[in-house]
Design an enzyme around this catalytic site. Sequence first.
Site, short mmCIF file in Angstrom:
data_model
loop_
_atom_site.label_atom_id
_atom_site.label_comp_id
_atom_site.label_asym_id
_atom_site.label_seq_id
_atom_site.Cartn_x
_atom_site.Cartn_y
_atom_site.Cartn_z
CG HIS A 238 -1.85 1.24 1.12
ND1 HIS A 238 -2.95 1.30 0.29
CD2 HIS A 238 -1.74 2.47 1.69
CE1 HIS A 238 -3.49 2.51 0.37
NE2 HIS A 238 -2.78 3.24 1.21
CG ASP A 242 -0.40 5.75 0.05
OD1 ASP A 242 -1.52 5.76 -0.49
OD2 ASP A 242 -0.25 5.58 1.27
CG HIS A 265 0.64 10.75 1.50
ND1 HIS A 265 0.48 9.98 0.36
CD2 HIS A 265 -0.25 10.25 2.40
CE1 HIS A 265 -0.45 9.07 0.58
NE2 HIS A 265 -0.91 9.21 1.80
#
EC number: 3.5.1.108
Length: 305
Positions: A238, A242, A265
């Site tokens: 995951h 992202d 992020h």
Amino acid sequence: MIKQRTLKQSIKVTGVGLHSGNKVTLKLRPAPINTGIVYCRTDLTPPVYFPADATAVRDTMLCTALVNDQGVRISTVEHLNSALAGLGLDNVIIEVDAPEVPIMDGSASPFVYLLLDAGIEEQDAAKKFIRVKQKIRVEDGDKWAEISPYNGFRLNFTIDFNHPAISKNLSNYTLEFSAQKFVQQISRARTFAFMKDIEYLQSQGLALGGSLDNAIVLDNYRVLNEDGLRFKDELVRHKMLDAIGDLFMAGYNILGDFKAYKSGHGLNNKLLRALLANQEAWEFVTFEDKEKVPQGYAIPSQVLI
């Protein structure tokens, strides 16, 4: 010639906003050549548009949020952006009637199937790629992310959580990108959170839509979801999902070798900004000759499933 891609038709879906817990309607529309990826909030009058742009990412605390000069924002764009990158779409208008994109099941998979259901159509213009020419690296304490020249798109991601359910041998993942591999190996990996963090966020009026239906939730010892994990190493997959979405905030698929350790992020966006700010470190390329296209981008998205 490798051509730009858009959708054959508009399509919409309804889901729940991760932070508000409210119903959100998402509509995806075809767009003309060279439009790029554009997010739009239709709940505002007049509607507010947010073109995908590395500098528009101004909040990465809990998700990737695009914020304009007036402070208007659209949040939780990263999983949809990852699906758009994975399928190699260039021109799409994304409309939501709320301040956030619906979380769906916490992965990119529902968006992949939505996009494939709308259909993908080639347009009569060359697709532009960002080709990395020089290595760029950013750091934050012991966390780091870097991208180097490579004829294709390769990713290597490592996470490091001191948790009984996250073993060290399941903390690294490498992917030689192609649309097919993205769909099969990355798109189904769900976001994850720790129960203590969720309880705190909800006490602050955040993550009100978060549940076991749209995230992997861990307590101090184990995964709480009844069905367990979709992959043994779903968590690191995951994080790669992202990263693919974060790097696509440039608005173009990237040709380069991405490596990261404990990145998120914010650091992914810092890397993208550092790359784009250095004119010597990258260039736009198109491919008139299909024989010269890096393998991962050569397969038409229409034959994925």
